[in-house]
Every structure is written in C-alpha cells, then in structure tokens.
Scaffold this active site. Structure first.
Site, PDB file in Angstrom:
ATOM      1  CG  ASN A   9      -1.281   1.550   1.331  1.00  0.00           C
ATOM      2  OD1 ASN A   9      -1.548   1.630   0.422  1.00  0.00           O
ATOM      3  ND2 ASN A   9      -2.432   1.371   2.188  1.00  0.00           N
ATOM      4  CE  LYS A  11      -0.053   3.641   4.807  1.00  0.00           C
ATOM      5  NZ  LYS A  11      -0.485   3.167   6.045  1.00  0.00           N
ATOM      6  CG  HIS A  93      -5.840   2.096   4.706  1.00  0.00           C
ATOM      7  ND1 HIS A  93      -6.136   2.825   5.827  1.00  0.00           N
ATOM      8  CD2 HIS A  93      -4.266   1.468   4.574  1.00  0.00           C
ATOM      9  CE1 HIS A  93      -4.277   2.540   6.678  1.00  0.00           C
ATOM     10  NE2 HIS A  93      -3.926   1.688   5.844  1.00  0.00           N
ATOM     11  CD  GLU A  95      -3.581   5.556   6.586  1.00  0.00           C
ATOM     12  OE1 GLU A  95      -3.185   5.391   5.143  1.00  0.00           O
ATOM     13  OE2 GLU A  95      -2.245   5.302   7.104  1.00  0.00           O
ATOM     14  CD  GLU A 163      -3.897  -2.500   7.087  1.00  0.00           C
ATOM     15  OE1 GLU A 163      -2.628  -2.601   7.049  1.00  0.00           O
ATOM     16  OE2 GLU A 163      -4.578  -1.408   7.053  1.00  0.00           O
ATOM     17  N   GLY A 169       2.763   1.495  11.326  1.00  0.00           N
ATOM     18  CA  GLY A 169       2.955   3.361  10.660  1.00  0.00           C
ATOM     19  C   GLY A 169       4.323   3.108  12.414  1.00  0.00           C
ATOM     20  CB  SER A 209       4.923  -2.020  12.129  1.00  0.00           C
ATOM     21  OG  SER A 209       3.681  -0.257  12.955  1.00  0.00           O
TER      22      SER A 209
END
Ligand code: PGA
Length: 247
Positions: A9, A11, A93, A95, A163, A169, A209
């Site tokens: 991904n 991003k 996701h 985000e 996730e 991250g 991560s």
C-alpha cells in the site's frame, strides 16, 4: 492453502518515475513463492500497469466509490480502476475510516461495488489502541468484518486485512499470540457468515509495521495468509525481503 499474498500500500507516495522503477524491480524478482499486489496512488496506476505487463504481480487501487458513475467529484469508480489495469482494490483502510469518516456501511457498499465490477476487495479492519487496551479488540474486529463484508463474498473476490490502527506506521506490532488470536477469530466469523471453510479459503492478511525483520515470524503465525505493507513496500529490497519470508 493458497500462496501468501504480499500487498504493498504505497499510500500518497511517489511520482511516476518512482512508481515505474519500483514496480519494475518487483516484477523482475521472479517467483518467490508468494503473490505480490501493488497499490500505488491513482495517478500512477497506468504507469505501474505498464511496468508490470507480462509479470504475475497484480495491480490494485487504494479506494473506490460505491457508485458506477455520476456526480461524485474527486471519486473513482470500479470500472475506471479496471480500465487502468486493476484486479484488486483496498477498501476501509483505517486512514479512510478515520480521515474520511467511512463507516462499515460505506465500506460494505464499496466492497460490493468491487465485487460486482469484478475486482477483489481487500477489506481492512482493526481496533484502536484504546479498544485493544480495554480488551475489546476481538469484538470490534468481528463487528467490522460482519458489517463490512458484502453479501456475495467468497474466496476469489474477498481478502480481509487485519490492521490494528495503533500498529500502522508506528513500528509497534501485537504479540504473535495476539495476531493469531485475531486471525483465528476472523476465520471463525467468516466460517459463520460466508460458509464452512471460508475462514481458511479467504485470505486474511496482517498489516501494521510489517518489515523485512519481523515478516518471517508474522507470516508464520497461524491463520496469517499474507501481509498488507505500507512503509516497507516503498523500497524494492525490503518489500522483496518480505516476499521471501513467506513460509
Ligand atoms: P505500515 O502501513 O506498514 O507503514 O505500518 C500499513 C498500512 O497502513 O496498510
């Protein structure tokens, strides 16, 4: 059991020359025993599609709209993604769920659109740190899976990505036991919601991560069918090393 799926991904990172070079390096790696999926930004989809031509690396987008066309400024339809060479699309996701207020119902509508349009939906779920600490992780993830899953979900059109939001991250990951527990739980939910055997047949990826150092132990966890990789997918050597870590 199908091969592990290692999905990158990207991003909102990289211009087209970057995308082309990275995709070519992944495509040139040959068969590492896993399947690769690259999800670049929309503007690099066609560049990456060209770079992947003739390889077995799949192309996906990071989001889609639930409708097929119309007055949706700034959005992209499943058909547009197919036209750009995609076979997969990430939906839900964290985000998008947090930054764009996407509810389970929206995620489900997007996954349904993906399925109707012939794309495989990579449906993301995962708990926050507060939910993990209060012992609600399994319950939260179960509810997200149940509410985000389209009616016609099956092995070919659905991938689940677990996730934990706090692991994305951050360099932090759950313990291997915690990862296995969630994956086992999701598999049970899929068996119940989709049908017996779905929990093993539908791939359940871990994301958050994942890097070249921890991939081997994560990918060896019971029920982990691959990885959704953010930061470490932006460099060919770390992404390929993750691919090489598949059991
Ligand atoms: P990360 O991102 O690997 O950088 O933690 C994963 C993701 O958000 O899909």
């Amino acid at each position: 059991m199908s091969k592990a799926l290692i999905a990158g991904n990207w991003k909102m990172n990289g211009d087209r020359p970057f995308a082309s070079e990275l995709a070519r390096a992944i495509a040139a790696s040959g068969d590492l025993g896993c399947e690769f999926l690259l999800c670049p930004p929309y503007t690099s989809l066609e560049t990456v599609a060209a770079a992947l031509e003739g390889s077995s690396v799949a192309l996906g987008a990071q989001d889609c709209h639930a409708e097929t066309s119309g007055a949706f400024t700034g959005d992209i339809s499943v058909e547009m993604l197919r036209e750009s060479g995609c076979s997969h699309v990430i939906v839900g996701h964290s985000e998008r769920r947090s930054g764009h207020h996407e509810t389970d119902a929206i995620v489900q509508a997007k996954a349904t659109a993906a399925q109707t349009g012939g794309l495989t939906a990579v449906i993301c779920v995962g708990e926050s740190l507060a939910q993990r600490e209060s012992g609600a992780a399994l319950e939260v993830v179960e509810s997200q899976v149940v509410q985000s899953l389209p009616e016609g979900a099956e092995t070919l059109n659905t991938v689940i990505a677990y996730e934990p939001i706090w692991a994305i991250g951050s360099g932090k990951i759950p313990t291997l036991e915690e990862i296995s527990a969630v994956h086992r739980h999701i598999a049970g939910v899929l068996d119940r919601e989709v049908g017996d055997g779905a929990g093993t047949a539908i791939r359940i990826l871990y994301g958050g991560s994942v890097n070249a150092e921890n991939a081997k132990e994560i990918l060896a966890c019971e029920g982990v069918g691959g990885a959704l990789v953010g930061g470490a997918s932006l460099k060919a050597d770390s992404f390929l090393a993750i691919g090489q870590s598949c059991p």
